[in-house]
Write an enzyme that holds these catalytic residues in place. Sequence first.
Site, PDB file in Angstrom:
ATOM      1  N   ARG A 151      32.222   5.246  28.702  1.00 52.45           N
ATOM      2  CA  ARG A 151      31.973   3.879  29.207  1.00 52.45           C
ATOM      3  C   ARG A 151      31.792   2.987  27.989  1.00 52.45           C
ATOM      4  O   ARG A 151      30.884   3.191  27.189  1.00 52.45           O
ATOM      5  CB  ARG A 151      30.729   3.855  30.091  1.00 52.45           C
ATOM      6  N   HIS A 200      38.026  -0.040  35.838  1.00 53.46           N
ATOM      7  CA  HIS A 200      36.990   0.907  36.283  1.00 53.46           C
ATOM      8  C   HIS A 200      37.667   1.843  37.295  1.00 53.46           C
ATOM      9  O   HIS A 200      37.403   1.770  38.505  1.00 53.46           O
ATOM     10  CB  HIS A 200      35.827   0.141  36.905  1.00 53.46           C
ATOM     11  N   GLN A 235      35.631   3.965  39.941  1.00 52.34           N
ATOM     12  CA  GLN A 235      35.071   3.216  41.063  1.00 52.34           C
ATOM     13  C   GLN A 235      36.139   2.948  42.121  1.00 52.34           C
ATOM     14  O   GLN A 235      35.915   3.112  43.316  1.00 52.34           O
ATOM     15  CB  GLN A 235      34.477   1.891  40.555  1.00 52.34           C
ATOM     16  N   ASP A 291      31.938  -7.985  43.458  1.00 50.49           N
ATOM     17  CA  ASP A 291      31.323  -7.347  42.288  1.00 50.49           C
ATOM     18  C   ASP A 291      30.424  -8.412  41.658  1.00 50.49           C
ATOM     19  O   ASP A 291      30.483  -9.588  42.044  1.00 50.49           O
ATOM     20  CB  ASP A 291      32.451  -6.912  41.319  1.00 50.49           C
ATOM     21  N   CYS A 349      30.782  -2.603  44.676  1.00 49.76           N
ATOM     22  CA  CYS A 349      30.738  -1.423  43.792  1.00 49.76           C
ATOM     23  C   CYS A 349      29.332  -1.122  43.297  1.00 49.76           C
ATOM     24  O   CYS A 349      29.082  -0.017  42.830  1.00 49.76           O
ATOM     25  CB  CYS A 349      31.703  -1.608  42.620  1.00 49.76           C
ATOM     26  N   ARG A 392      31.645   8.310  44.680  1.00 51.28           N
ATOM     27  CA  ARG A 392      31.880   8.443  43.238  1.00 51.28           C
ATOM     28  C   ARG A 392      31.852   9.921  42.852  1.00 51.28           C
ATOM     29  O   ARG A 392      32.671  10.393  42.074  1.00 51.28           O
ATOM     30  CB  ARG A 392      30.798   7.683  42.448  1.00 51.28           C
TER      31      ARG A 392
HETATM   32  N1   CP Z   1      29.383   1.054  40.102  1.00 52.88           N
HETATM   33  C1   CP Z   1      28.996   1.583  38.928  1.00 52.88           C
HETATM   34  O1   CP Z   1      29.829   1.951  38.066  1.00 52.88           O
HETATM   35  O2   CP Z   1      27.668   1.721  38.803  1.00 52.88           O
HETATM   36  P1   CP Z   1      26.866   2.078  37.471  1.00 52.88           P
HETATM   37  O3   CP Z   1      27.052   0.917  36.522  1.00 52.88           O
HETATM   38  O4   CP Z   1      25.444   2.246  37.913  1.00 52.88           O
HETATM   39  O5   CP Z   1      27.437   3.336  36.882  1.00 52.88           O
HETATM   40  N1  NVA Z   2      32.192  -5.560  36.634  1.00 49.21           N
HETATM   41  C1  NVA Z   2      30.953  -4.835  36.509  1.00 49.21           C
HETATM   42  C2  NVA Z   2      31.070  -3.502  37.170  1.00 49.21           C
HETATM   43  C3  NVA Z   2      29.775  -2.729  37.213  1.00 49.21           C
HETATM   44  C4  NVA Z   2      29.939  -1.386  37.826  1.00 49.21           C
HETATM   45  C5  NVA Z   2      30.594  -4.685  35.041  1.00 49.21           C
HETATM   46  O1  NVA Z   2      31.489  -4.433  34.227  1.00 49.21           O
HETATM   47  O2  NVA Z   2      29.410  -4.827  34.701  1.00 49.21           O
END
Ligand code: CP
Ligand code: NVA
Length: 304
Positions: A104, A131, A134, A223, A263, A291
């Site tokens: 990430r 992502h 997700q 989101d 999400c 997930r």
């Molecule tokens: N939706 C999602 O990716 O959640 P987190 O940021 O908690 O991993």
């Molecule tokens: N668009 C959001 C998604 C979180 C799961 C972010 O990048 O923070």
Amino acid sequence: MKHLLSIESLTAPEILEILNLAATLKATRGHEKHQPQQPLAGECWGLLFSKSSTRTRVSFEVGIRELGGDSLFLSSNEIQLGRGEPIEDTARVLGRMIHGAVIRTFKQSDIETFAALSGIPTINALTDEEHPCQILADLQTIKELRGTLDGLKIAFIGDADCNMGRSWIWAAARLGFELRLACPELYCPPAELIARARAAGASIMITESPEEAAQGADILYTDVWVSMGKEEEAEYRAAQFGPYQINDSVVAAAAPGAHVLHCLPAYRGKEITAEVFERHADAIFQQAENRLHAQKAVMTLLKS
Ligand code: CP
Ligand code: NVA
């Protein structure tokens, strides 16, 4: 499939294979006589995270364990990556020690570099561009709720240029459902990306009106307005995205029985009202659960 770096890099049959396996893994989880194989037995996977996470971190740690493997959580603040060691060197070190990586981070190019230089299966656990984990869970959830993805109208309301909006665009290109994006002009995905997705078969309507996007939609999706890494723009974004909230009037424009998905994490009173969120909480937390199943399917297929 050697890596999961984006939805864009998957084919429709690959996505459907992941969704089918995810459904099987979900149906057989914990059933003694259907114990799935343990494709990660004897392996140790690394989770390299440069941003916060609840769902992604926990679902991967649990999923890796259920597939027979071990995991190491490596926050970028605690490894030399956070002090400036290049991703190229990190990849070549970790590739000699761990068996798979879940990353990430900010730049999509960093996970692509890692995948190329580490020589181990690499999964995008969120970048600024996509992502994919997700979206796979979202598609699994929609299949469960609606029986099919075919012929659906899905409306994404909010920051359409964020990782989720862009992942939806590629899911539409691969799977053929109708995608509507409601966003302020400033937060539309680049025209070049939209053109590329349309050339790949995506049906995408873009509007500045949430009600127009929601008109007759089967799924309303949103989101956060402020994605991770954009915190310094929070005040400006709140003003820009104010009208892009899933609330009762947007839901009223959708098809009867439309589902609302998010999400997570959710900010009530911002991108969604508390009332709409709670009315659709079952589906939203079903998404979160999926997930685990979708990612177990991905890791299993990366090992096959
Ligand atoms: N939706 C999602 O990716 O959640 P987190 O940021 O908690 O991993
Ligand atoms: N668009 C959001 C998604 C979180 C799961 C972010 O990048 O923070």
